[in-house]
Write a protein that holds these residues in place. Structure first.
Motif, PDB file in Angstrom:
ATOM      1  N   ARG A  25       0.830  -1.209   0.000  1.00 17.88           N
ATOM      2  CA  ARG A  25       0.000   0.000   0.000  1.00 17.88           C
ATOM      3  C   ARG A  25       0.859   1.251   0.000  1.00 17.88           C
ATOM      4  O   ARG A  25       0.554   2.235  -0.682  1.00 17.88           O
ATOM      5  N   ILE A  26       1.944   1.248   0.800  1.00 20.85           N
ATOM      6  CA  ILE A  26       2.811   2.423   0.841  1.00 20.85           C
ATOM      7  C   ILE A  26       3.530   2.616  -0.485  1.00 20.85           C
ATOM      8  O   ILE A  26       3.618   3.715  -1.019  1.00 20.85           O
ATOM      9  N   LEU A 120      10.970  19.372   7.228  1.00 19.39           N
ATOM     10  CA  LEU A 120      12.019  18.717   7.992  1.00 19.39           C
ATOM     11  C   LEU A 120      11.626  17.262   8.229  1.00 19.39           C
ATOM     12  O   LEU A 120      10.557  16.983   8.794  1.00 19.39           O
ATOM     13  N   VAL A 121      12.457  16.340   7.775  1.00 16.58           N
ATOM     14  CA  VAL A 121      12.202  14.913   7.970  1.00 16.58           C
ATOM     15  C   VAL A 121      13.254  14.382   8.942  1.00 16.58           C
ATOM     16  O   VAL A 121      14.425  14.241   8.576  1.00 16.58           O
ATOM     17  N   PRO A 122      12.890  14.088  10.180  1.00 11.92           N
ATOM     18  CA  PRO A 122      13.878  13.568  11.134  1.00 11.92           C
ATOM     19  C   PRO A 122      14.334  12.170  10.740  1.00 11.92           C
ATOM     20  O   PRO A 122      13.506  11.285  10.518  1.00 11.92           O
ATOM     21  N   LEU A 123      15.633  11.970  10.644  1.00 10.49           N
ATOM     22  CA  LEU A 123      16.174  10.629  10.420  1.00 10.49           C
ATOM     23  C   LEU A 123      16.322   9.935  11.775  1.00 10.49           C
ATOM     24  O   LEU A 123      17.354   9.350  12.108  1.00 10.49           O
ATOM     25  N   LEU A 124      15.285  10.045  12.554  1.00  9.22           N
ATOM     26  CA  LEU A 124      15.209   9.510  13.912  1.00  9.22           C
ATOM     27  C   LEU A 124      14.087   8.489  13.950  1.00  9.22           C
ATOM     28  O   LEU A 124      13.142   8.557  13.155  1.00  9.22           O
ATOM     29  N   LEU A 281      10.892   9.632   1.831  1.00 11.74           N
ATOM     30  CA  LEU A 281       9.978  10.315   0.922  1.00 11.74           C
ATOM     31  C   LEU A 281       8.527  10.179   1.365  1.00 11.74           C
ATOM     32  O   LEU A 281       7.723  11.108   1.197  1.00 11.74           O
ATOM     33  N   HIS A 282       8.174   9.043   1.940  1.00 17.41           N
ATOM     34  CA  HIS A 282       6.810   8.874   2.452  1.00 17.41           C
ATOM     35  C   HIS A 282       6.520   9.882   3.559  1.00 17.41           C
ATOM     36  O   HIS A 282       5.456  10.513   3.576  1.00 17.41           O
TER      37      HIS A 282
END
Length: 303
Positions: A25-26, A120-124, A281-282
């Motif tokens: 689905r993703i 901002l996408v945290p790589l956390l 990206l999601h």
């Protein structure tokens, strides 16, 4: 002006819903295009993005926020991950900012985006102090950038797919599914924030469903159990064929300490696994698609 995305309350996917189905689905929602991109400058150069979902011709910059580490492999790993992101979405302005220890620091990255818009996408991997406090503080200190903050990467089925892939690389045998001798320790950094611990436990449950064996969360700091204690607990249950899944975005001191507990059966950090690039990206697309009400200061739920 900070415009974080509002919190969305979602129930955890039921354990009867397979990870493979969730991944399908993703994946259907993501634009997976040519993988022939090359590394682009992170600081000064703006790039046209693919047409936006609303019919526009440009999109906010994606600012990946890494923690930072004194381990030189950490920066190389994050840069390799962002190269994969660019390959999946050519033309998207992808930049990097660190919370500490490495350049570019997040305030410097935001300073280079004055007058522009950014996600901002945290790589956390969970909701801890950095996500709840440091990122909102950084955006508040950069009023010249229109920002919103995406959810942290975890928990999510794509993370489980990356964890599974790293375990197979370390020697995990898919034939061990339902084995009474096998088990896995999910080694995480650790946090005193109860939401962060909850996120790690949820990932452990999803990974246990994927593997068909018990998965015990353990931590390098701040809370218990430690990785050696979790390995002993598995052994007490007859689970002597135990692996350590490295629940870290990149190499570093904590990841190395966890791997040392069982070096011959420790998986590598998640790094530039293809599922990680798709997840970045999601989270970016998820944040863009959410309309924040005026004055909202909240984050997207990890879903």
């Amino acid at each position: 002006m900070t415009e974080p995305a509002p919190e969305q309350t979602q129930q955890s996917p039921p354990l009867t819903d397979s990870t493979a189905h969730l991944l399908a689905r993703i994946t259907d929602q993501l634009s997976l295009v040519s993988r022939n991109g090359t590394r682009r400058p992170m600081h000064r150069t703006r790039h046209p993005d693919h047409p936006a979902a609303d019919g526009g011709t440009s999109a906010p910059a994606l600012v990946a926020v890494a923690h930072g580490s004194r381990d030189p492999q950490a920066l190389r790993t994050v840069l390799a991950l962002l190269d994969r992101v660019r390959e999946l979405r050519p033309g998207l302005d992808v930049r990097l900012g660190h919370i500490e220890l490495n350049a570019p620091l997040l305030p410097d990255t935001l300073d280079g985006l004055r007058g522009a818009e950014a996600v901002l996408v945290p790589l956390l991997l969970g909701r801890g102090h950095h996500v709840k406090r440091d990122l909102p503080a950084a955006t508040a200190a950069a009023p010249g950038v229109r920002t919103r903050i995406a959810a942290p990467l975890g928990p999510h089925p794509l993370l489980v797919e990356a964890l599974y892939g790293r375990l197979v690389e370390a020697g995990w045998d898919p034939g061990d599914r339902d084995s009474r001798r096998a088990g896995v320790v999910l080694a995480a950094a650790g946090s005193r924030d109860p939401d962060s611990a909850q996120d790690t436990r949820r990932t452990a449950r999803l990974l246990a469903e994927r593997l068909g064996v018990p998965v015990v969360p353990a931590y390098a700091s701040a809370t218990t159990p430690t990785v050696p204690a979790a390995l002993r607990a598995l052994a007490a249950r007859g689970r002597h064929r135990a692996f350590v899944a490295s629940y870290f975005t990149a190499p570093g001191r904590f990841a190395s300490a966890c791997a040392d507990a069982v070096p011959h059966r420790a998986a590598a950090p998640l790094g530039a696994h293809p599922a990680m690039a798709r997840l970045v990206l999601h989270r970016y697309d998820q944040a863009r698609a959410t309309v924040a009400p005026a004055g909202a200061v909240s984050l997207l739920a990890s879903a």
